[in-house]
Write an enzyme that holds these catalytic residues in place. Structure first.
Site, PDB file in Angstrom:
ATOM      1  N   ARG A   1       0.842  -1.194   0.000  1.00  0.00           N
ATOM      2  CA  ARG A   1       0.000   0.000   0.000  1.00  0.00           C
ATOM      3  C   ARG A   1       0.882   1.250   0.000  1.00  0.00           C
ATOM      4  O   ARG A   1       1.836   1.340   0.762  1.00  0.00           O
ATOM      5  CB  ARG A   1      -0.930   0.002   1.219  1.00  0.00           C
ATOM      6  CG  ARG A   1      -1.906  -1.170   1.202  1.00  0.00           C
ATOM      7  CD  ARG A   1      -2.891  -1.140   2.331  1.00  0.00           C
ATOM      8  NE  ARG A   1      -3.730  -2.327   2.308  1.00  0.00           N
ATOM      9  CZ  ARG A   1      -4.670  -2.616   3.199  1.00  0.00           C
ATOM     10  NH1 ARG A   1      -4.897  -1.777   4.203  1.00  0.00           N
ATOM     11  NH2 ARG A   1      -5.388  -3.730   3.099  1.00  0.00           N
TER      12      ARG A   1
ATOM     13  N   ARG B   1       2.126   1.479  10.356  1.00  0.00           N
ATOM     14  CA  ARG B   1       1.631   1.842   9.017  1.00  0.00           C
ATOM     15  C   ARG B   1       2.804   1.763   8.050  1.00  0.00           C
ATOM     16  O   ARG B   1       3.685   2.634   8.055  1.00  0.00           O
ATOM     17  CB  ARG B   1       1.029   3.250   9.036  1.00  0.00           C
ATOM     18  CG  ARG B   1       0.273   3.619   7.760  1.00  0.00           C
ATOM     19  CD  ARG B   1      -0.188   5.069   7.808  1.00  0.00           C
ATOM     20  NE  ARG B   1      -1.092   5.325   8.918  1.00  0.00           N
ATOM     21  CZ  ARG B   1      -2.417   5.148   8.858  1.00  0.00           C
ATOM     22  NH1 ARG B   1      -2.974   4.728   7.741  1.00  0.00           N
ATOM     23  NH2 ARG B   1      -3.170   5.415   9.918  1.00  0.00           N
TER      24      ARG B   1
ATOM     25  N   GLU C   1      -7.104  -0.037  14.712  1.00  0.00           N
ATOM     26  CA  GLU C   1      -7.620  -1.142  13.897  1.00  0.00           C
ATOM     27  C   GLU C   1      -6.591  -2.251  13.715  1.00  0.00           C
ATOM     28  O   GLU C   1      -5.458  -2.008  13.319  1.00  0.00           O
ATOM     29  CB  GLU C   1      -8.045  -0.627  12.525  1.00  0.00           C
ATOM     30  CG  GLU C   1      -8.558  -1.729  11.597  1.00  0.00           C
ATOM     31  CD  GLU C   1      -8.656  -1.290  10.150  1.00  0.00           C
ATOM     32  OE1 GLU C   1      -8.625  -2.164   9.265  1.00  0.00           O
ATOM     33  OE2 GLU C   1      -8.738  -0.066   9.891  1.00  0.00           O
TER      34      GLU C   1
ATOM     35  N   SER D   1     -10.595  -6.235  10.204  1.00  0.00           N
ATOM     36  CA  SER D   1     -11.883  -5.705   9.751  1.00  0.00           C
ATOM     37  C   SER D   1     -12.578  -6.780   8.927  1.00  0.00           C
ATOM     38  O   SER D   1     -11.928  -7.690   8.396  1.00  0.00           O
ATOM     39  CB  SER D   1     -11.696  -4.433   8.916  1.00  0.00           C
ATOM     40  OG  SER D   1     -11.029  -4.728   7.709  1.00  0.00           O
TER      41      SER D   1
ATOM     42  N   ARG E   1       0.880  -4.987  12.469  1.00  0.00           N
ATOM     43  CA  ARG E   1       0.037  -4.369  13.495  1.00  0.00           C
ATOM     44  C   ARG E   1      -0.211  -5.327  14.658  1.00  0.00           C
ATOM     45  O   ARG E   1      -0.308  -4.905  15.813  1.00  0.00           O
ATOM     46  CB  ARG E   1      -1.288  -3.907  12.894  1.00  0.00           C
ATOM     47  CG  ARG E   1      -1.125  -2.727  11.953  1.00  0.00           C
ATOM     48  CD  ARG E   1      -2.454  -2.120  11.566  1.00  0.00           C
ATOM     49  NE  ARG E   1      -2.241  -0.921  10.756  1.00  0.00           N
ATOM     50  CZ  ARG E   1      -3.176  -0.016  10.486  1.00  0.00           C
ATOM     51  NH1 ARG E   1      -4.397  -0.170  10.970  1.00  0.00           N
ATOM     52  NH2 ARG E   1      -2.898   1.043   9.751  1.00  0.00           N
TER      53      ARG E   1
END
Length: 425
Positions: free
Chosen positions: A261, A276, A348, A351, A388
């Site tokens: 990403r 991140r 987060e 999800s 994460r």
């Protein structure tokens, strides 16, 4: 993409969904107009073709001046048919282009608003009071350096910012997480999959990642291939252009892949450590079900995510993501957010999204029920986004001396190790 019949029958519902997302409501009326032109031009083309065929029969029976007149009319009709065909194709292309821009319909129970307007559904676990334990918690990067587990300096030297090396027990911890997550998914009936990290444009567009999310996607111009940001893309496109028998559903896959990403909109956010990053590994759950079963399957995916985070002994909460923070393909999305002690907030970790028929229509995936063939529903759910999860484990299970307690579920995959010990002081 959404069903055009639904759009025609209840355009106000589609407008309300666009409004809830904070997206362009005018797109709905533009699509309605294009769809009307597409249908009317199709009718006009069919009428002219029928007239052309009838005229051809008359010409075969005519002679003299009558035949000459009919041939003249046939030439004009040929031109009219060609023009109608071009008009029909143009209207069809415009309809498809606009239809691809329209996001999925938001579920009516989704809270309306932006990123901070979510609804907290439940909380799990106990947040540690480090003050009561007599020490201040270290952040994951300091812990990772003490353990010889994380090296961001050399990651930046080799590849740039937001890249990293997992070293020693850091690498072993990733492998343990992936194996434990895959073991849970397999036990739940998912088929394990190792998926491609490079996909064709139709796969990326079909899952909805070339719309609002396009800025975060890496594209290889020379090969016209995209690096996936999640194995959801490959798992969704796995059955592209196929018709599945109803007795095969539900189909459940657990995909492992590297993910990429660009994090284009995150300048200045989470710049320290590995929360991140541009490249990470992830275990992703993916389900194909009938549309009637999608909401129940969504709840099942959430339960599997909760089971996973509970097994890691992490405090976390579940939120119902607000309409303006949904991806274009999701009708509803639940996030599980773990507590990060040094940030003093939930972040987060996993999800799960119910994409209803949105992706299957774009990818031409259908289900056969007797003589009936129709689109099915697709759902996805992150089980373990590795970096994460490592952040949450290190910070929540740290001890005063910089060591980290290993959750029981991971110990069999770490040779029985109960504690990760510092290698430097």
């Amino acid at each position: 993409m959404i069903d055009l019949r639904l759009l025609r029958e209840d355009p106000d519902r589609v407008r309300a969904s666009q409004r809830a997302r904070g997206e362009d409501v005018a797109l709905v009326d533009a699509l309605l107009s294009a769809d009307e032109r597409r249908r009317s031009s199709g009718v006009r083309f069919d009428e002219l073709r029928a007239e052309q065929k009838s005229l051809g029969k008359l010409i075969g029976q005519a002679a003299g001046d009558e035949r000459a007149e009919l041939l003249k009319k046939a030439d004009q009709l040929k031109a009219d048919v060609k023009a109608a065909d071009a008009e029909r194709d143009a209207a069809d292309a415009e309809t498809q282009e606009l239809q691809l821009k329209l996001s999925n319909l938001v579920h009516p129970d989704v809270p309306v608003g932006g990123e901070e307007d979510f609804t907290t559904l439940e909380t799990h676990g106990t947040i540690r009071d480090f003050t009561a334990e007599g020490f201040d918690p270290k952040d994951h990067l300091e812990l990772g350096q003490l353990l010889g587990a994380i090296d961001v300096e050399r990651g930046a030297k080799v590849s740039g910012s937001r890249f990293y090396f997992l070293t020693g027990v850091g690498a072993l911890l990733e492998l343990a997480l992936v194996n434990a997550a895959m073991a849970q998914a397999t036990a739940a009936g998912f088929t394990p999959m190792l998926t491609p990290a490079l996909v064709r444009p139709q796969s990326m567009a079909g899952t909805g990642f070339l719309g609002q999310a396009a800025q975060d996607v890496y594209h290889l111009d020379k090969d016209d291939l995209y690096l996936v940001g999640t194995s959801e893309v490959a798992l969704a496109a796995y059955h592209m252009d196929e018709i599945l028998d109803a007795d095969r559903l539900p189909l459940r896959y657990a995909g492992f892949s590297p993910c990429f990403r660009r994090e284009a909109g995150s300048h200045g956010k989470d710049t320290r450590g590995i929360f991140r990053v541009h490249q990470f590994d992830k275990v992703e759950m993916f389900s194909y079900v009938t549309p009637e079963d999608s909401q129940e399957e969504h709840r099942r995916l959430l339960e599997w995510e909760k089971q996973w985070l509970t097994s890691l002994e992490l405090p976390f909460r579940v939120i119902d993501v607000a309409s303006g923070d949904l991806g274009s393909s999701a009708a509803r999305k639940y996030d599980c957010e773990a507590w990060i002690p040094t940030q003093g907030k939930y972040r987060e970790l996993t999800s799960t999204s119910d994409c209803t028929e949105y992706q299957s229509r774009r990818l031409q995936i259908r289900v056969r029920e007797g003589k009936k063939v129709r689109p099915l529903a697709t759902l996805n759910g992150t089980l373990c986004a590795v970096p994460r999860t490592i952040v949450a484990i290190l910070e929540n299970h740290q001890q005063a001396d910089g060591s980290v307690r290993v959750p029981e579920v991971l110990r069999p995959y770490l040779g029985g190790r109960e504690i990760l010990e510092p290698v430097t002081k």
